[in-house]
Design a protein around this motif. Structure first.
Motif, PDB file in Angstrom:
ATOM      1  N   THR A   1       5.122  17.012  10.017  1.00 45.31           N
ATOM      2  CA  THR A   1       4.015  16.094   9.757  1.00 45.31           C
ATOM      3  C   THR A   1       4.570  14.684   9.693  1.00 45.31           C
ATOM      4  O   THR A   1       5.785  14.476   9.611  1.00 45.31           O
ATOM      5  N   VAL A   2       3.691  13.726   9.731  1.00 39.55           N
ATOM      6  CA  VAL A   2       4.027  12.336   9.408  1.00 39.55           C
ATOM      7  C   VAL A   2       3.323  12.034   8.093  1.00 39.55           C
ATOM      8  O   VAL A   2       2.121  12.269   7.971  1.00 39.55           O
ATOM      9  N   TRP A   3       4.072  11.529   7.106  1.00 40.02           N
ATOM     10  CA  TRP A   3       3.448  11.354   5.795  1.00 40.02           C
ATOM     11  C   TRP A   3       4.005  10.137   5.083  1.00 40.02           C
ATOM     12  O   TRP A   3       5.122   9.689   5.366  1.00 40.02           O
ATOM     13  N   ASN A   4       3.194   9.625   4.171  1.00 43.17           N
ATOM     14  CA  ASN A   4       3.596   8.546   3.283  1.00 43.17           C
ATOM     15  C   ASN A   4       4.693   9.073   2.353  1.00 43.17           C
ATOM     16  O   ASN A   4       4.468  10.000   1.583  1.00 43.17           O
ATOM     17  N   LEU A   5       5.869   8.459   2.414  1.00 36.95           N
ATOM     18  CA  LEU A   5       6.999   8.970   1.642  1.00 36.95           C
ATOM     19  C   LEU A   5       6.823   8.754   0.139  1.00 36.95           C
ATOM     20  O   LEU A   5       7.461   9.447  -0.659  1.00 36.95           O
ATOM     21  N   ASP A   6       5.958   7.800  -0.263  1.00 38.37           N
ATOM     22  CA  ASP A   6       5.656   7.651  -1.694  1.00 38.37           C
ATOM     23  C   ASP A   6       5.002   8.917  -2.235  1.00 38.37           C
ATOM     24  O   ASP A   6       5.238   9.325  -3.364  1.00 38.37           O
TER      25      ASP A   6
ATOM     26  N   ALA B   1       1.027  19.446   9.869  1.00 37.15           N
ATOM     27  CA  ALA B   1       0.096  19.250   8.758  1.00 37.15           C
ATOM     28  C   ALA B   1      -0.643  17.925   8.924  1.00 37.15           C
ATOM     29  O   ALA B   1      -0.044  16.901   9.253  1.00 37.15           O
ATOM     30  N   VAL B   2      -1.960  17.932   8.678  1.00 32.15           N
ATOM     31  CA  VAL B   2      -2.773  16.723   8.790  1.00 32.15           C
ATOM     32  C   VAL B   2      -3.820  16.742   7.683  1.00 32.15           C
ATOM     33  O   VAL B   2      -4.338  17.805   7.308  1.00 32.15           O
ATOM     34  N   ASP B   3      -4.101  15.571   7.133  1.00 33.31           N
ATOM     35  CA  ASP B   3      -5.103  15.431   6.077  1.00 33.31           C
ATOM     36  C   ASP B   3      -6.260  14.605   6.637  1.00 33.31           C
ATOM     37  O   ASP B   3      -6.176  13.389   6.749  1.00 33.31           O
ATOM     38  N   HIS B   4      -7.363  15.261   6.979  1.00 34.82           N
ATOM     39  CA  HIS B   4      -8.475  14.549   7.587  1.00 34.82           C
ATOM     40  C   HIS B   4      -9.220  13.663   6.587  1.00 34.82           C
ATOM     41  O   HIS B   4     -10.063  12.852   7.004  1.00 34.82           O
ATOM     42  N   ALA B   5      -8.923  13.787   5.293  1.00 36.06           N
ATOM     43  CA  ALA B   5      -9.505  12.872   4.312  1.00 36.06           C
ATOM     44  C   ALA B   5      -8.821  11.512   4.362  1.00 36.06           C
ATOM     45  O   ALA B   5      -9.344  10.533   3.837  1.00 36.06           O
ATOM     46  N   SER B   6      -7.642  11.464   4.983  1.00 35.39           N
ATOM     47  CA  SER B   6      -6.879  10.220   5.092  1.00 35.39           C
ATOM     48  C   SER B   6      -6.863   9.773   6.542  1.00 35.39           C
ATOM     49  O   SER B   6      -6.159  10.350   7.377  1.00 35.39           O
ATOM     50  N   GLU B   7      -7.646   8.738   6.846  1.00 36.97           N
ATOM     51  CA  GLU B   7      -7.689   8.213   8.204  1.00 36.97           C
ATOM     52  C   GLU B   7      -6.319   7.729   8.661  1.00 36.97           C
ATOM     53  O   GLU B   7      -5.904   7.936   9.802  1.00 36.97           O
ATOM     54  N   ASP B   8      -5.572   7.086   7.751  1.00 35.14           N
ATOM     55  CA  ASP B   8      -4.252   6.565   8.102  1.00 35.14           C
ATOM     56  C   ASP B   8      -3.300   7.688   8.500  1.00 35.14           C
ATOM     57  O   ASP B   8      -2.633   7.621   9.535  1.00 35.14           O
ATOM     58  N   GLN B   9      -3.233   8.719   7.653  1.00 33.28           N
ATOM     59  CA  GLN B   9      -2.292   9.804   7.920  1.00 33.28           C
ATOM     60  C   GLN B   9      -2.660  10.530   9.211  1.00 33.28           C
ATOM     61  O   GLN B   9      -1.800  10.864  10.023  1.00 33.28           O
ATOM     62  N   ARG B  10      -3.955  10.763   9.410  1.00 30.13           N
ATOM     63  CA  ARG B  10      -4.390  11.461  10.616  1.00 30.13           C
ATOM     64  C   ARG B  10      -4.010  10.681  11.872  1.00 30.13           C
ATOM     65  O   ARG B  10      -3.483  11.247  12.836  1.00 30.13           O
ATOM     66  N   MET B  11      -4.279   9.379  11.875  1.00 31.63           N
ATOM     67  CA  MET B  11      -3.975   8.555  13.047  1.00 31.63           C
ATOM     68  C   MET B  11      -2.484   8.520  13.342  1.00 31.63           C
ATOM     69  O   MET B  11      -2.060   8.617  14.499  1.00 31.63           O
TER      70      MET B  11
ATOM     71  N   TYR C   1       0.842  -1.209   0.000  1.00 35.04           N
ATOM     72  CA  TYR C   1       0.000   0.000   0.000  1.00 35.04           C
ATOM     73  C   TYR C   1       0.870   1.249   0.000  1.00 35.04           C
ATOM     74  O   TYR C   1       0.663   2.160  -0.797  1.00 35.04           O
ATOM     75  N   VAL C   2       1.817   1.306   0.907  1.00 34.07           N
ATOM     76  CA  VAL C   2       2.827   2.374   0.908  1.00 34.07           C
ATOM     77  C   VAL C   2       4.173   1.752   1.232  1.00 34.07           C
ATOM     78  O   VAL C   2       4.250   0.683   1.838  1.00 34.07           O
ATOM     79  N   GLY C   3       5.242   2.434   0.833  1.00 35.05           N
ATOM     80  CA  GLY C   3       6.574   1.933   1.130  1.00 35.05           C
ATOM     81  C   GLY C   3       6.952   2.176   2.570  1.00 35.05           C
ATOM     82  O   GLY C   3       7.355   1.278   3.303  1.00 35.05           O
ATOM     83  N   ALA C   4       6.822   3.422   3.013  1.00 34.25           N
ATOM     84  CA  ALA C   4       7.185   3.784   4.380  1.00 34.25           C
ATOM     85  C   ALA C   4       6.600   5.142   4.714  1.00 34.25           C
ATOM     86  O   ALA C   4       6.290   5.941   3.824  1.00 34.25           O
ATOM     87  N   HIS C   5       6.433   5.383   6.008  1.00 37.71           N
ATOM     88  CA  HIS C   5       6.072   6.713   6.500  1.00 37.71           C
ATOM     89  C   HIS C   5       7.292   7.317   7.178  1.00 37.71           C
ATOM     90  O   HIS C   5       8.144   6.606   7.702  1.00 37.71           O
ATOM     91  N   GLY C   6       7.367   8.612   7.148  1.00 40.76           N
ATOM     92  CA  GLY C   6       8.482   9.284   7.796  1.00 40.76           C
ATOM     93  C   GLY C   6       8.008  10.542   8.506  1.00 40.76           C
ATOM     94  O   GLY C   6       6.911  11.062   8.240  1.00 40.76           O
ATOM     95  N   LEU C   7       8.825  11.024   9.409  1.00 41.25           N
ATOM     96  CA  LEU C   7       8.555  12.271  10.113  1.00 41.25           C
ATOM     97  C   LEU C   7       9.207  13.394   9.319  1.00 41.25           C
ATOM     98  O   LEU C   7      10.427  13.416   9.145  1.00 41.25           O
ATOM     99  N   LEU C   8       8.418  14.325   8.805  1.00 42.54           N
ATOM    100  CA  LEU C   8       8.930  15.441   8.016  1.00 42.54           C
ATOM    101  C   LEU C   8       9.032  16.672   8.902  1.00 42.54           C
ATOM    102  O   LEU C   8       8.069  17.032   9.585  1.00 42.54           O
ATOM    103  N   LEU C   9      10.184  17.310   8.877  1.00 43.50           N
ATOM    104  CA  LEU C   9      10.425  18.492   9.703  1.00 43.50           C
ATOM    105  C   LEU C   9      11.000  19.614   8.867  1.00 43.50           C
ATOM    106  O   LEU C   9      11.916  19.400   8.064  1.00 43.50           O
ATOM    107  N   ARG C  10      10.459  20.825   9.053  1.00 47.47           N
ATOM    108  CA  ARG C  10      11.049  21.990   8.410  1.00 47.47           C
ATOM    109  C   ARG C  10      12.433  22.202   8.990  1.00 47.47           C
ATOM    110  O   ARG C  10      12.659  22.101  10.191  1.00 47.47           O
ATOM    111  N   HIS C  11      13.415  22.443   8.091  1.00 45.31           N
ATOM    112  CA  HIS C  11      14.804  22.577   8.519  1.00 45.31           C
ATOM    113  C   HIS C  11      14.929  23.634   9.619  1.00 45.31           C
ATOM    114  O   HIS C  11      14.392  24.736   9.494  1.00 45.31           O
TER     115      HIS C  11
END
Length: 312
Positions: free
Chosen positions: A237-242, A193-203, A171-181
Protein backbone atom coordinates in the motif's frame (compact mmCIF):
# COMPACT_ATOMS: atom_id res chain seq x y z
CA UNK A 1 -30.11 40.94 30.00
CA UNK A 2 -27.99 44.04 30.65
CA UNK A 3 -29.03 47.50 29.51
CA UNK A 4 -26.50 47.34 26.69
CA UNK A 5 -27.79 43.98 25.49
CA UNK A 6 -31.30 45.42 25.36
CA UNK A 7 -30.10 48.30 23.21
CA UNK A 8 -28.61 45.78 20.77
CA UNK A 9 -32.17 44.75 19.95
CA UNK A 10 -32.97 48.22 18.61
CA UNK A 11 -32.30 49.55 15.11
CA UNK A 12 -29.12 51.16 16.36
CA UNK A 13 -28.15 47.90 18.04
CA UNK A 14 -28.57 45.94 14.82
CA UNK A 15 -26.32 48.44 13.07
CA UNK A 16 -23.80 48.06 15.91
CA UNK A 17 -23.70 44.30 15.35
CA UNK A 18 -23.14 44.80 11.62
CA UNK A 19 -20.46 47.40 12.32
CA UNK A 20 -18.74 45.00 14.69
CA UNK A 21 -18.27 42.57 11.80
CA UNK A 22 -16.77 45.30 9.62
CA UNK A 23 -14.49 46.59 12.37
CA UNK A 24 -12.98 43.15 12.90
CA UNK A 25 -11.09 43.86 9.67
CA UNK A 26 -9.61 47.17 10.87
CA UNK A 27 -6.33 47.41 12.73
CA UNK A 28 -5.69 49.96 15.51
CA UNK A 29 -4.23 53.31 14.49
CA UNK A 30 -5.87 53.18 11.06
CA UNK A 31 -8.40 55.60 9.60
CA UNK A 32 -11.99 54.39 9.55
CA UNK A 33 -14.31 54.87 6.58
CA UNK A 34 -16.49 57.96 6.75
CA UNK A 35 -19.83 57.71 8.57
CA UNK A 36 -21.69 58.16 5.30
CA UNK A 37 -19.66 55.33 3.72
CA UNK A 38 -20.61 53.01 6.58
CA UNK A 39 -24.22 54.21 6.18
CA UNK A 40 -24.28 53.32 2.49
CA UNK A 41 -22.74 49.89 3.12
CA UNK A 42 -25.23 49.07 5.89
CA UNK A 43 -28.22 50.72 4.22
CA UNK A 44 -28.98 53.00 7.18
CA UNK A 45 -28.81 56.70 7.98
CA UNK A 46 -25.77 58.63 9.20
CA UNK A 47 -27.35 59.11 12.62
CA UNK A 48 -27.85 55.36 13.02
CA UNK A 49 -24.16 54.74 12.25
CA UNK A 50 -23.06 57.37 14.77
CA UNK A 51 -25.30 55.85 17.43
CA UNK A 52 -24.00 52.35 16.61
CA UNK A 53 -20.39 53.49 16.94
CA UNK A 54 -21.23 55.01 20.32
CA UNK A 55 -22.79 51.73 21.45
CA UNK A 56 -19.58 49.89 20.52
CA UNK A 57 -17.51 52.48 22.40
CA UNK A 58 -19.75 52.14 25.47
CA UNK A 59 -19.22 48.36 25.36
CA UNK A 60 -15.43 48.96 25.30
CA UNK A 61 -15.22 47.10 21.99
CA UNK A 62 -13.54 50.06 20.31
CA UNK A 63 -12.01 53.44 21.04
CA UNK A 64 -11.90 56.09 18.32
CA UNK A 65 -10.55 59.60 17.98
CA UNK A 66 -11.32 62.41 15.54
CA UNK A 67 -8.27 63.96 13.87
CA UNK A 68 -9.83 66.91 12.11
CA UNK A 69 -9.68 66.82 8.33
CA UNK A 70 -7.79 63.49 8.52
CA UNK A 71 -10.95 61.75 9.67
CA UNK A 72 -11.77 59.35 12.51
CA UNK A 73 -9.15 56.83 13.57
CA UNK A 74 -9.50 53.53 15.41
CA UNK A 75 -7.31 53.87 18.50
CA UNK A 76 -8.02 50.48 20.05
CA UNK A 77 -10.25 47.47 19.49
CA UNK A 78 -11.00 44.36 21.52
CA UNK A 79 -11.52 41.62 18.96
CA UNK A 80 -13.10 39.23 21.44
CA UNK A 81 -15.80 41.79 22.34
CA UNK A 82 -16.33 42.74 18.70
CA UNK A 83 -16.74 39.10 17.78
CA UNK A 84 -19.23 38.48 20.58
CA UNK A 85 -21.28 41.53 19.63
CA UNK A 86 -21.18 40.67 15.92
CA UNK A 87 -23.27 37.55 16.46
CA UNK A 88 -20.95 35.44 14.30
CA UNK A 89 -20.83 32.79 17.02
CA UNK A 90 -18.25 30.05 17.57
CA UNK A 91 -16.38 28.77 14.54
CA UNK A 92 -16.55 24.97 14.40
CA UNK A 93 -13.77 23.25 12.46
CA UNK A 94 -13.68 19.58 11.41
CA UNK A 95 -10.27 17.91 11.58
CA UNK A 96 -8.92 14.38 11.08
CA UNK A 97 -8.85 12.14 14.14
CA UNK A 98 -5.93 13.18 16.41
CA UNK A 99 -4.12 9.83 16.18
CA UNK A 100 -0.69 11.37 15.57
CA UNK A 101 1.42 14.02 17.27
CA UNK A 102 1.30 16.01 14.03
CA UNK A 103 -2.50 16.29 14.16
CA UNK A 104 -2.43 17.01 17.89
CA UNK A 105 0.05 19.80 17.22
CA UNK A 106 -2.08 21.11 14.36
CA UNK A 107 -5.18 21.21 16.56
CA UNK A 108 -3.22 22.95 19.33
CA UNK A 109 -1.86 25.57 16.94
CA UNK A 110 -5.18 26.23 15.21
CA UNK A 111 -7.03 26.73 18.47
CA UNK A 112 -4.43 29.20 19.72
CA UNK A 113 -4.24 31.13 16.43
CA UNK A 114 -8.01 31.53 16.08
CA UNK A 115 -8.42 32.59 19.70
CA UNK A 116 -5.59 35.12 19.28
CA UNK A 117 -7.52 36.49 16.29
CA UNK A 118 -10.50 37.02 18.62
CA UNK A 119 -12.61 34.21 17.18
CA UNK A 120 -14.23 31.64 19.51
CA UNK A 121 -13.10 28.33 18.08
CA UNK A 122 -14.03 24.67 18.58
CA UNK A 123 -12.90 21.46 16.93
CA UNK A 124 -14.79 18.32 15.99
CA UNK A 125 -12.88 15.27 14.77
CA UNK A 126 -14.06 13.24 11.78
CA UNK A 127 -12.35 10.38 9.98
CA UNK A 128 -12.18 10.76 6.21
CA UNK A 129 -11.95 13.87 4.04
CA UNK A 130 -15.27 12.91 2.43
CA UNK A 131 -17.12 13.03 5.75
CA UNK A 132 -15.57 16.40 6.64
CA UNK A 133 -16.40 17.82 3.22
CA UNK A 134 -20.04 16.71 3.51
CA UNK A 135 -20.30 18.32 6.95
CA UNK A 136 -19.00 21.61 5.52
CA UNK A 137 -21.31 21.62 2.51
CA UNK A 138 -24.32 20.78 4.71
CA UNK A 139 -23.50 23.66 7.05
CA UNK A 140 -22.77 21.45 10.05
CA UNK A 141 -19.29 22.94 10.43
CA UNK A 142 -17.78 26.29 9.42
CA UNK A 143 -14.30 25.12 8.46
CA UNK A 144 -12.58 21.89 7.50
CA UNK A 145 -8.95 20.84 7.54
CA UNK A 146 -7.86 18.82 4.50
CA UNK A 147 -4.73 18.22 2.53
CA UNK A 148 -4.03 20.94 -0.03
CA UNK A 149 -4.55 18.32 -2.76
CA UNK A 150 -8.07 17.48 -1.53
CA UNK A 151 -8.79 21.17 -0.92
CA UNK A 152 -7.95 22.12 -4.50
CA UNK A 153 -10.38 19.50 -5.82
CA UNK A 154 -13.08 20.72 -3.44
CA UNK A 155 -12.65 24.35 -4.51
CA UNK A 156 -13.02 23.37 -8.17
CA UNK A 157 -16.31 21.56 -7.55
CA UNK A 158 -18.13 23.51 -4.81
CA UNK A 159 -18.72 27.08 -3.52
CA UNK A 160 -15.94 26.99 -0.94
CA UNK A 161 -12.85 29.11 -0.36
CA UNK A 162 -9.27 28.56 0.77
CA UNK A 163 -8.80 30.23 4.15
CA UNK A 164 -5.18 29.21 4.68
CA UNK A 165 -2.40 26.93 3.41
CA UNK A 166 -0.14 26.03 6.32
CA UNK A 167 2.80 24.78 4.28
CA UNK A 168 4.69 21.50 3.77
CA UNK A 169 4.57 18.74 6.39
CA UNK A 170 1.74 20.38 8.37
CA UNK A 171 -0.85 17.76 7.37
CA UNK A 172 1.36 14.67 7.13
CA UNK A 173 5.09 14.16 7.42
CA UNK A 174 5.58 11.79 4.50
CA UNK A 175 4.01 8.96 2.55
CA UNK A 176 5.81 5.73 1.89
CA UNK A 177 5.38 2.53 -0.08
CA UNK A 178 4.68 -0.32 2.37
CA UNK A 179 5.53 -3.84 1.24
CA UNK A 180 5.08 -7.18 2.96
CA UNK A 181 8.54 -8.66 3.46
CA UNK A 182 9.44 -10.89 0.52
CA UNK A 183 7.47 -8.95 -2.09
CA UNK A 184 8.56 -6.23 -4.49
CA UNK A 185 6.59 -3.46 -6.23
CA UNK A 186 6.69 -5.56 -9.39
CA UNK A 187 5.39 -8.79 -7.86
CA UNK A 188 2.43 -9.98 -10.00
CA UNK A 189 -1.05 -9.94 -8.44
CA UNK A 190 -0.20 -7.62 -5.57
CA UNK A 191 -3.01 -7.16 -3.06
CA UNK A 192 -2.96 -3.42 -2.31
CA UNK A 193 -4.69 -1.95 0.73
CA UNK A 194 -6.79 1.16 0.02
CA UNK A 195 -9.00 3.33 2.22
CA UNK A 196 -11.84 4.79 0.15
CA UNK A 197 -12.78 7.09 3.05
CA UNK A 198 -9.48 8.90 2.40
CA UNK A 199 -9.38 10.61 -0.99
CA UNK A 200 -5.67 11.37 -0.55
CA UNK A 201 -4.65 7.81 0.24
CA UNK A 202 -6.77 6.36 -2.55
CA UNK A 203 -5.35 8.72 -5.18
CA UNK A 204 -1.77 8.06 -4.12
CA UNK A 205 -2.25 4.30 -4.10
CA UNK A 206 -3.91 4.33 -7.52
CA UNK A 207 -1.16 6.56 -8.89
CA UNK A 208 1.63 4.39 -7.48
CA UNK A 209 0.17 1.27 -9.10
CA UNK A 210 -1.21 2.91 -12.26
CA UNK A 211 -1.38 0.72 -15.35
CA UNK A 212 -1.38 -2.51 -13.35
CA UNK A 213 -4.37 -4.64 -14.37
CA UNK A 214 -3.18 -7.40 -12.02
CA UNK A 215 -3.65 -5.36 -8.83
CA UNK A 216 -6.25 -6.61 -6.34
CA UNK A 217 -7.59 -3.87 -4.09
CA UNK A 218 -8.24 -4.61 -0.40
CA UNK A 219 -10.40 -2.18 1.58
CA UNK A 220 -8.64 -1.21 4.82
CA UNK A 221 -8.07 1.53 7.41
CA UNK A 222 -4.76 2.32 9.07
CA UNK A 223 -5.87 0.40 12.18
CA UNK A 224 -6.15 -2.81 10.14
CA UNK A 225 -2.83 -2.66 8.30
CA UNK A 226 -0.72 -4.63 10.76
CA UNK A 227 -3.23 -7.48 10.90
CA UNK A 228 -3.61 -7.56 7.11
CA UNK A 229 0.14 -7.77 6.57
CA UNK A 230 0.76 -10.26 9.38
CA UNK A 231 -1.94 -12.63 8.11
CA UNK A 232 -0.88 -12.31 4.49
CA UNK A 233 -4.12 -10.59 3.46
CA UNK A 234 -2.38 -7.59 1.89
CA UNK A 235 0.97 -7.22 0.16
CA UNK A 236 1.41 -3.51 -0.36
CA UNK A 237 0.00 0.00 0.00
CA UNK A 238 0.94 3.66 -0.04
CA UNK A 239 0.21 5.23 3.33
CA UNK A 240 0.79 8.23 5.54
CA UNK A 241 3.75 7.23 7.69
CA UNK A 242 2.42 9.27 10.64
CA UNK A 243 -0.55 6.90 10.79
CA UNK A 244 1.40 3.66 10.71
CA UNK A 245 4.29 4.66 12.96
CA UNK A 246 4.53 2.04 15.69
CA UNK A 247 1.66 0.02 14.20
CA UNK A 248 3.57 -2.09 11.68
CA UNK A 249 5.26 -5.34 12.60
CA UNK A 250 8.79 -6.36 11.56
CA UNK A 251 7.47 -8.05 8.41
CA UNK A 252 6.75 -4.79 6.58
CA UNK A 253 9.31 -2.87 4.53
CA UNK A 254 8.94 0.89 3.99
CA UNK A 255 10.27 2.27 0.70
CA UNK A 256 10.27 5.81 -0.74
CA UNK A 257 7.68 6.64 -3.38
CA UNK A 258 8.78 6.11 -6.93
CA UNK A 259 7.99 8.44 -9.81
CA UNK A 260 8.03 12.23 -9.85
CA UNK A 261 4.25 12.60 -10.28
CA UNK A 262 3.56 10.43 -7.25
CA UNK A 263 6.09 12.40 -5.21
CA UNK A 264 4.46 15.67 -6.29
CA UNK A 265 1.05 14.37 -5.21
CA UNK A 266 2.54 13.30 -1.89
CA UNK A 267 3.97 16.81 -1.37
CA UNK A 268 0.57 18.43 -1.99
CA UNK A 269 -0.94 15.87 0.36
CA UNK A 270 1.53 16.90 3.06
CA UNK A 271 0.24 20.50 3.23
CA UNK A 272 -2.66 21.29 5.58
CA UNK A 273 -5.32 23.56 4.11
CA UNK A 274 -8.28 25.22 5.85
CA UNK A 275 -11.44 25.57 3.76
CA UNK A 276 -14.67 27.46 4.45
CA UNK A 277 -17.98 27.94 2.66
CA UNK A 278 -18.19 30.99 0.39
CA UNK A 279 -21.59 31.85 1.89
CA UNK A 280 -19.87 32.17 5.26
CA UNK A 281 -17.65 34.94 3.88
CA UNK A 282 -18.39 37.35 6.74
CA UNK A 283 -16.89 35.08 9.36
CA UNK A 284 -14.01 34.09 7.08
CA UNK A 285 -13.23 37.69 6.23
CA UNK A 286 -13.30 38.63 9.89
CA UNK A 287 -10.45 36.25 10.74
CA UNK A 288 -8.49 35.72 7.52
CA UNK A 289 -6.29 38.82 7.76
CA UNK A 290 -5.82 38.51 11.52
CA UNK A 291 -4.91 34.83 11.55
CA UNK A 292 -1.22 34.42 12.38
CA UNK A 293 -0.27 31.18 10.65
CA UNK A 294 3.19 31.21 12.26
CA UNK A 295 1.45 30.50 15.59
CA UNK A 296 0.00 27.30 14.09
CA UNK A 297 3.28 26.00 12.68
CA UNK A 298 5.32 27.02 15.72
CA UNK A 299 3.04 25.27 18.21
CA UNK A 300 2.74 22.23 15.95
CA UNK A 301 6.54 21.94 15.84
CA UNK A 302 6.75 22.26 19.63
CA UNK A 303 4.22 19.44 20.08
CA UNK A 304 6.05 17.28 17.52
CA UNK A 305 9.37 17.86 19.34
CA UNK A 306 7.87 17.08 22.74
CA UNK A 307 8.38 20.68 23.93
CA UNK A 308 4.66 21.36 24.46
CA UNK A 309 1.75 19.32 25.76
CA UNK A 310 -1.10 19.19 23.20
CA UNK A 311 -4.07 21.35 24.20
CA UNK A 312 -7.16 21.54 22.04
Amino acid sequence: MTGFDERLLTRNGLAARQLAVLLLNHEPDTRLPRVRDFAVELGVGNGTVQAALQLLENAQAIETTARGHLGTFLVRSDRSILWRLSGLGTLLAAMPLPYSRRYEGLATGLRSAFEAAGAPFAITFMRGAGARTTALLEGKVDLVVLSRFAADRLIEEHPVELVADLGPATYVGAHGLLLRHGTTPGTPGLRVAVDHASEDQRMLAERAFAGRADIKWVEASYMQLRELFEHGLADATVWNLDEVQGRLGPGVDVLPLGDEVTRDLALRNSRAAIIGRTEGAKALGAVRDSLDLSVVTTLQSEVLNGERTPSY
